[in-house]
Motif scaffolding. Structure first.
Motif, mmCIF file in Angstrom:
data_model
loop_
_atom_site.group_PDB
_atom_site.id
_atom_site.type_symbol
_atom_site.label_atom_id
_atom_site.label_comp_id
_atom_site.label_asym_id
_atom_site.label_seq_id
_atom_site.Cartn_x
_atom_site.Cartn_y
_atom_site.Cartn_z
ATOM 1 N N LEU A 90 3.266 5.875 -2.835
ATOM 2 C CA LEU A 90 4.456 6.591 -3.301
ATOM 3 C C LEU A 90 4.495 6.682 -4.824
ATOM 4 O O LEU A 90 4.880 7.708 -5.385
ATOM 5 C CB LEU A 90 5.725 5.895 -2.795
ATOM 6 N N ARG A 91 4.076 5.616 -5.494
ATOM 7 C CA ARG A 91 4.040 5.640 -6.956
ATOM 8 C C ARG A 91 3.051 6.686 -7.444
ATOM 9 O O ARG A 91 3.325 7.433 -8.390
ATOM 10 C CB ARG A 91 3.663 4.256 -7.486
ATOM 11 N N LEU A 92 1.893 6.766 -6.802
ATOM 12 C CA LEU A 92 0.904 7.777 -7.196
ATOM 13 C C LEU A 92 1.428 9.191 -6.958
ATOM 14 O O LEU A 92 1.233 10.086 -7.784
ATOM 15 C CB LEU A 92 -0.405 7.545 -6.436
ATOM 16 N N ASP A 132 0.832 -1.210 0.000
ATOM 17 C CA ASP A 132 0.000 0.000 0.000
ATOM 18 C C ASP A 132 0.865 1.258 0.000
ATOM 19 O O ASP A 132 0.571 2.229 -0.711
ATOM 20 C CB ASP A 132 -0.933 0.008 1.209
ATOM 21 N N GLU A 133 1.931 1.247 0.808
ATOM 22 C CA GLU A 133 2.827 2.412 0.854
ATOM 23 C C GLU A 133 3.516 2.622 -0.489
ATOM 24 O O GLU A 133 3.647 3.757 -0.957
ATOM 25 C CB GLU A 133 3.874 2.241 1.956
ATOM 26 N N THR A 161 3.787 14.200 -9.043
ATOM 27 C CA THR A 161 4.912 15.135 -9.067
ATOM 28 C C THR A 161 5.494 15.241 -10.468
ATOM 29 O O THR A 161 5.838 16.334 -10.928
ATOM 30 C CB THR A 161 5.992 14.686 -8.070
ATOM 31 N N ALA A 162 5.608 14.119 -11.161
ATOM 32 C CA ALA A 162 6.131 14.131 -12.528
ATOM 33 C C ALA A 162 5.207 14.932 -13.448
ATOM 34 O O ALA A 162 5.681 15.686 -14.305
ATOM 35 C CB ALA A 162 6.292 12.703 -13.041
#
Length: 132
Positions: free
Chosen positions: A63-65, A58-59, A70-71
């Protein structure tokens, strides 16, 4: 190879447990209590492992989202900066094209160079003195 060692270990433990169970019947209560405690600890460790994997997954997903968001923001900022710089370049090119043209006067005549070069004038005086 790891699976082989696990199977061999469990087989050895089962054979030794059966031997102790049959040879020492007075310790059957202790042996069965130890087996129940080991089983509970094993189940508990499996549950903890599954829970930790789920939390870490889940973390990582979160973080990927966040990284993707951010990208996307960085890409938007990059497009804006590129547009601003392109506009500034176009304005600068337009401004330089509307400026009146001033021809560059060459000041490379020997007299002009000597008049601007104080060391050269001293050098010329020394050369004139030596020549006399």
């Amino acid at each position: 190879m790891e699976t082989f060692f696990k199977v061999a270990g469990w087989t050895t433990a089962a054979i030794l447990g059966a031997a102790v169970w049959n040879v020492f019947p007075e310790y059957r209560t202790i042996i069965s209590s130890i087996l129940v405690a080991l089983f509970i600890c094993y189940v508990f460790s499996v549950l903890v492992g599954v829970t930790v994997r789920r939390l870490i997954g889940d973390e990582l997903l979160e973080l990927r989202l966040q990284t993707n968001a951010t990208a996307d923001r960085l890409e938007l900022i990059d497009r804006k900066v590129t547009a601003v710089l392109r506009d500034a370049l176009e304005q600068r090119q337009a401004r330089t094209q509307t400026l009146p043209f001033r021809p560059i006067v060459s000041a490379r005549t020997p007299e002009a160079v000597r008049s601007r070069d104080p060391i050269g004038s001293v050098r010329n005086q020394i050369t004139e003195t030596v020549n006399q």
